[in-house]
Design an enzyme around this catalytic site. Sequence first.
Site, mmCIF file in Angstrom:
data_model
loop_
_atom_site.group_PDB
_atom_site.id
_atom_site.type_symbol
_atom_site.label_atom_id
_atom_site.label_comp_id
_atom_site.label_asym_id
_atom_site.label_seq_id
_atom_site.Cartn_x
_atom_site.Cartn_y
_atom_site.Cartn_z
ATOM 1 N N GLU A 204 -27.925 23.423 -13.204
ATOM 2 C CA GLU A 204 -27.306 22.231 -13.476
ATOM 3 C C GLU A 204 -25.772 22.330 -12.956
ATOM 4 O OE1 GLU A 204 -29.040 20.162 -14.252
ATOM 5 O OE2 GLU A 204 -30.519 20.248 -15.982
ATOM 6 N N ASP B 269 -38.819 27.940 -11.021
ATOM 7 C CA ASP B 269 -38.559 27.857 -12.380
ATOM 8 C C ASP B 269 -39.726 27.460 -13.000
ATOM 9 O OD1 ASP B 269 -38.687 24.987 -11.427
ATOM 10 O OD2 ASP B 269 -36.601 24.956 -11.240
ATOM 11 N N ASP C 207 -28.157 14.939 -9.600
ATOM 12 C CA ASP C 207 -26.800 15.330 -9.840
ATOM 13 C C ASP C 207 -26.577 16.654 -8.753
ATOM 14 O OD1 ASP C 207 -28.325 17.353 -11.071
ATOM 15 O OD2 ASP C 207 -27.539 17.080 -12.795
#
EC number: 3.5.99.6
Length: 266
Positions: free
Chosen positions: A148, A72, A141
């Site tokens: 995400e 990324d 997370d």
Amino acid sequence: MRLIPLNQAEQVGAWSAQHIVNRINEFNPTADRPFVLGLPTGGTPLNTYKKLIELYKADKVSFKNVVTFNMDEYIGLDTNHPESYRTFMFENFFNHVDIQEENINLLNGNTDNHEEECQRYEDKIKSYGRINLFMGGVGNDGHIAFNEPASSLASRTRIKTLTEDTRIANSRFFDGDIAQVPKYALTIGVGTLLDSAEIMILITGHNKALALQAAVEGSVNHMWTVSALQIHPKSVIVCDEASQQELKVKTVKYFKELEAENIKHV
């Protein structure tokens, strides 16, 4: 899925680096048949990069015929910004080994057409067939790359909006100022990652314990994108003791017994 339960973060770095070296040397890459390696940034893989550099300097491996693709890149950061992932990779790894610059592939977060850049990246990966081994980390997370929570598990390289939790976590690299952390990034997709022949995810620290539990003991769930490793035919998670705190005792015991021969010399 394999789980390599180690004690210290330094052991995670040592084991994962040796695993990469073993895979490269077993492949015996050439200029016409390079080994294709996927790489992450962040704090977790730093020990791995340090160990890889040590192994290179000890003549245990060469990166001359290795092609790399990074996971990324932030959108809007100058290429030479100290926190760009390009800068990170050159400072912490590329500048210290014999990789050829033309074999380094990084997403460009400063193009005029981000969708075109993402498609170019996908096409470049496909031009090599597939990535032989993709190393990655995981967010608190459970996100892998910048996929995400609620990202499609079939997603490809694309633009993603970063959650506030991710930006807060990454603000430690921006003098603790969340306002300096970009709101958007280009990232490979979960589907892009799953196309790899092998995936190795590094997980260290108490703050990653819930993510590790979701990856190993939970169900496949787009709210924890790391859980997609469960449906990959050749995935391995390398973790330290701190990150194992939410796993069942019998889960850790099971994998320690399974991997006893592979971890006894670390």
